[in-house]
Write an enzyme that holds these catalytic residues in place. Structure first.
Site, short mmCIF file in Angstrom:
data_model
loop_
_atom_site.label_atom_id
_atom_site.label_comp_id
_atom_site.label_asym_id
_atom_site.label_seq_id
_atom_site.Cartn_x
_atom_site.Cartn_y
_atom_site.Cartn_z
N GLU A 14 -1.40 -33.76 -22.67
CA GLU A 14 -0.94 -32.81 -23.40
C GLU A 14 0.27 -31.96 -22.63
OE1 GLU A 14 -3.78 -29.99 -25.05
OE2 GLU A 14 -2.67 -28.17 -24.21
N ASP A 105 -4.57 -17.70 -31.34
CA ASP A 105 -5.06 -16.25 -31.14
C ASP A 105 -4.03 -15.39 -31.49
OD1 ASP A 105 -7.34 -16.88 -29.64
OD2 ASP A 105 -6.26 -17.84 -28.16
N ALA A 119 -9.61 -22.32 -38.16
CA ALA A 119 -9.17 -23.57 -38.15
C ALA A 119 -9.66 -24.31 -39.14
CB ALA A 119 -9.55 -24.21 -36.75
N TYR A 141 -15.82 -26.74 -27.97
CA TYR A 141 -16.04 -25.92 -27.07
C TYR A 141 -17.26 -26.09 -26.44
CZ TYR A 141 -11.81 -23.74 -28.65
OH TYR A 141 -10.61 -23.30 -29.18
N HIS A 262 -8.45 -36.54 -22.62
CA HIS A 262 -7.21 -35.81 -22.88
C HIS A 262 -6.65 -35.08 -21.69
CE1 HIS A 262 -4.50 -33.72 -25.55
NE2 HIS A 262 -4.78 -32.59 -25.10
#
Ligand code: FAD
Length: 283
Positions: A14, A105, A119, A141, A262
């Site tokens: 990322e 956010d 989402a 999460y 990731h």
């Protein structure tokens, strides 16, 4: 963890969109250095409330032109359906096949939450608007989202994103492998059949990590925090110890069947490559 073992492991990296010409050049070098680990794709974040919309688009375009697979992050908070539709059209036109779909956010000062509030609504909208064109990744999460009403509610909200059409998930970073293993057990109980890729944050700077972790609800376990704090400004020791801890974490995850990793690279190749070398990824 059984269900994760049937997915082929993939590695991805990322980036955030650089703001300056120097940052752009540095990112090109980072990207080319990371190509050694043969990432399935590079993803590019999207600033709160769409604040880096142009930067995300340009960075994605640059990655595609250089011959890499690239996935933009796209958040829906504060945007209209029309704006999101235009972005999707733009991405489709340049050959994007994968999107990381997020709520995002609300930036301070922004009043209008926009048309899509969570989402799962964004995932449903992408499917409605573009069918199966995009592979959709969503956020997960293992230590639960900081605004979650309860662990059970957060899991149910995750389930809704999958049912709405997500193909895979990337987790918030964590340093407690058991939180991930429990999360996968919960996915199995909910009969969710998708790869959940652990998000990995290399440890390079304790003050920055502590700030991020407070904001996003990722826990730095006490034993790790105290050890990192004890190194003070000695960045070399922080990096060496961080590398040892995160390598162990990745090894445990992969051995247990995690379907890839990731890497949150912070636009730097060194820490991710050091980890991959220690793990024997990308030989
Ligand atoms: P959601 O899945 O919508 O969940 C948000 C919260 O709302 C959770 O507490 C959930 O339990 C709750 N919730 C969900 N649905 C409902 C419902 N129907 N009713 C009531 N409550 C509900 N942020 C950025 O700004 N840009 C980025 O590029 C970015 N990239 C990220 C990449 C990854 C891999 C991860 C893990 C996070 C990323 N984030 C990014 C951060 C993310 O935007 C924030 O964590 C945000 O607060 C939540 O986004 P989400 O997509 O997880 O939201």
């Amino acid at each position: 963890m059984q269900s994760q073992k049937r997915f082929t492991p993939t590695f991805s990296c990322e980036f955030f969109p650089p703001k300056t010409d120097q940052g752009k050049e540095k990112l090109n070098a980072t990207r080319d250095a990371l190509a050694r680990i043969q990432p399935a794709y590079f993803s590019v974040t999207y600033g709160a409330g769409g604040s880096t919309q142009q930067g995300t688009y340009e960075t994605i375009h640059g990655l595609l032109k250089a011959g890499y697979d690239a996935a933009p992050h796209l958040s829906c908070i504060g945007a209209s359906r029309e704006q999101i539709g235009e972005l999707l059209e733009g991405y489709r036109a340049i050959g994007v096949r994968r999107i990381v779909a997020l709520r995002g956010d609300m930036p301070s000062g922004m009043r209008d939450a926009g048309d899509l509030h969570y989402a799962n609504e964004l995932v449903a909208f992408i499917r409605e608007y573009t069918g199966d064109h995009f592979q959709i990744e969503v956020a997960a999460y293992p230590e639960f989202h900081p605004q979650a009403r309860s662990a059970a509610a957060d899991l149910e909200h995750f389930r809704r994103k999958v049912v709405a059409g997500a193909n895979a998930a990337i987790t918030q970073y964590f340093y407690n492998a058991d939180a991930y293993f429990r999360f996968i057990d919960d996915c199995e109980r909910m009969q969710l059949d998708l790869p959940v890729i652990p998000g990995i944050m290399p440890i390079t700077n304790f003050a920055q990590l502590a700030r991020f972790s407070d904001a996003c609800g990722a826990e730095i376990p006490r034993w790790l925090r105290l050890r990192l704090e004890s190194y003070g400004d000695d960045l070399e020791s922080i990096r060496a110890y961080g590398l040892e801890v995160v390598t162990d974490l990745c090894r445990r995850l992969l051995e247990a069947g995690a379907p890839g990793l990731h890497f949150y690279t912070m636009n730097q190749a060194g820490p991710t490559l050091a980890l991959c070398d220690a793990l024997g990824i990308g030989g």
